[in-house]
Design an enzyme around this catalytic site. Structure first.
Site, short mmCIF file in Angstrom:
data_model
loop_
_atom_site.label_atom_id
_atom_site.label_comp_id
_atom_site.label_asym_id
_atom_site.label_seq_id
_atom_site.Cartn_x
_atom_site.Cartn_y
_atom_site.Cartn_z
NE ARG A 127 -3.87 0.47 1.93
CZ ARG A 127 -5.10 0.51 2.47
NH1 ARG A 127 -5.33 1.25 3.52
NH2 ARG A 127 -6.06 -0.22 1.97
CG ASP A 169 -13.88 5.95 -0.74
OD1 ASP A 169 -13.87 5.84 0.50
OD2 ASP A 169 -12.83 5.85 -1.43
NE ARG A 226 -10.45 -5.60 0.52
CZ ARG A 226 -9.68 -4.59 0.94
NH1 ARG A 226 -10.23 -3.52 1.47
NH2 ARG A 226 -8.37 -4.62 0.78
CD GLN A 234 -13.05 -2.15 -0.91
OE1 GLN A 234 -12.26 -2.05 0.02
NE2 GLN A 234 -14.25 -2.68 -0.75
CB CYS A 290 -14.13 0.86 -0.01
SG CYS A 290 -13.68 2.60 0.17
CG HIS A 334 -8.36 -0.23 -2.78
ND1 HIS A 334 -7.55 -1.31 -2.47
CD2 HIS A 334 -9.02 0.06 -1.62
CE1 HIS A 334 -7.72 -1.64 -1.20
NE2 HIS A 334 -8.60 -0.82 -0.66
N1 NVA Z 1 -10.27 6.39 -1.11
C1 NVA Z 1 -9.85 5.99 0.21
C2 NVA Z 1 -10.04 4.53 0.37
C3 NVA Z 1 -9.63 3.96 1.69
C4 NVA Z 1 -9.77 2.48 1.75
C5 NVA Z 1 -8.40 6.38 0.42
O1 NVA Z 1 -7.60 6.24 -0.50
O2 NVA Z 1 -8.06 6.86 1.51
N1 CP Z 2 -11.24 -0.52 2.40
C1 CP Z 2 -9.98 -0.57 2.84
O1 CP Z 2 -9.02 -0.80 2.08
O2 CP Z 2 -9.85 -0.38 4.18
P1 CP Z 2 -8.48 -0.18 4.98
O3 CP Z 2 -7.94 1.17 4.59
O4 CP Z 2 -8.89 -0.25 6.42
O5 CP Z 2 -7.53 -1.27 4.60
#
Ligand code: NVA
Ligand code: CP
Length: 301
Positions: free
Chosen positions: A101, A219, A287, A131, A259, A128
């Site tokens: 990540r 989101d 997930r 997801q 998500c 992502h």
């Molecule tokens: N769009 C959000 C998703 C978190 C799972 C982010 O990137 O923070």
């Molecule tokens: N939806 C998702 O990826 O959640 P986290 O940021 O908690 O991993």
């Protein structure tokens, strides 16, 4: 094989992962552990926070009989400036796959280019894909099909939205995005989806986007890495809240997706989050099942 973008998967890969995810979900009700990935080690690297991605990948590896190592960017030499490509080469000689990540999508691409093992994108500023696997599994679970399903995305056309568009293109769903000007999904994603026969409707009219939709998805307005834009984002996105009035414009049996993490009172209201049509917590559970299936697919080659 890597999963850097959802478009890395073929339609048959995706169908296999979803079906296997469903089987694993059913099987887990009676037996939690297996041995399919005995002797395999997955490393997880986090440059940003995570709850679902981290815990679901850890549990997935444990339940498939493998090992997992979770690492924070700043505990590694990466945090002191060691090159991503050098880290990728070294880790390739220790572990069997890596999930990363990262803030920048290019970081994951650089890692994958230098690695000799499967690399999974665990979220970047651009996509992502993990997801989306759970999202598709959830849509199939509740709607029993993809063909003819209309997914309406409301809010920021962000990383999760980009991957979901790819998921819609791969499964034959219709996709609409209701977002303010300047918050549209990535042009490259829209082009690729179009090339695959999925023309995404982009509109700044949220009500038009949700009209008669089968799936409503939102989101956060402020993604990780966008914090310095909080004020502008809150102002621009305030008309794009998934609230009861918005939900009433969709089909009566439309499912509500997110998500997570949710920011109640911003992109979604408490009433919608906890409504009978909300499948958000099931989606989060999926997930685990979808990623188990992904790991089995990646280790199959
Ligand atoms: N769009 C959000 C998703 C978190 C799972 C982010 O990137 O923070
Ligand atoms: N939806 C998702 O990826 O959640 P986290 O940021 O908690 O991993």
């Amino acid at each position: 094989m890597n999963l850097i973008s959802i478009f890395d998967l073929t339609q048959s890969d995706l169908a296999w992962i979803i079906e296997r995810g469903e089987e694993l979900k059913r099987a887990r009700k009676t037996l939690k552990t297996g041995t399919e990935l005995a002797g395999k080690t997955l490393a997880l690297i986090f440059e940003k926070p995570s709850t679902r991605t981290r815990v679901s990948f850890e549990v997935a590896m444990h339940e498939l009989g493998g090992n997992v190592i979770s690492l924070n960017w700043n505990e590694l030499q990466l945090g002191r400036g060691e090159r991503v490509r050098d880290t990728a080469k070294v880790l390739s000689s220790y572990v069997d796959a890596v999930m990363i990540r990262a803030y920048q999508h290019d970081t994951v691409v650089e890692f994958a280019n230098a690695a000799s093992i499967p690399v999974i994108n665990g979220l970047t500023n651009f996509e992502h894909p993990c997801q989306t696997l759970a999202d598709l599994m959830t849509i199939k679970e509740y709607k029993n099909r993809f063909a003819g399903i209309t997914v309406a995305w409301i809010g920021d056309g962000n990383n999760v939205c980009n991957s979901l568009i790819g998921g819609a293109a791969l499964t034959g769903m219709h996709m609409r995005v209701g977002c303010p000007l300047g918050y549209a999904p990535a042009a490259a994603v829209l082009e690729e989806a179009k090339r695959m026969g999925c023309e995404v409707l982009i509109t700044d009219d949220a009500e038009q986007a949700v009209a008669d939709a089968d799936v409503l998805y939102t989101d956060v307005w402020v993604s990780m890495g966008d914090e310095q834009e909080r004020e502008r984002r809150e102002r621009d996105l305030s008309a794009y809240q998934l609230n009861e009035e918005m939900v009433r414009r969709a089909k009566e049996d439309a499912i509500i997706m997110h998500c997570m993490p949710v920011h109640v009172g911003e992109e979604i209201t408490e009433a919608v989050l906890t409504s009978k049509n909300s499948v958000i917590f099931e989606q989060a559970e999926n997930r685990l099942h979808a990623q188990k299936a992904l790991l089995l697919r990646l280790f199959r080659d």
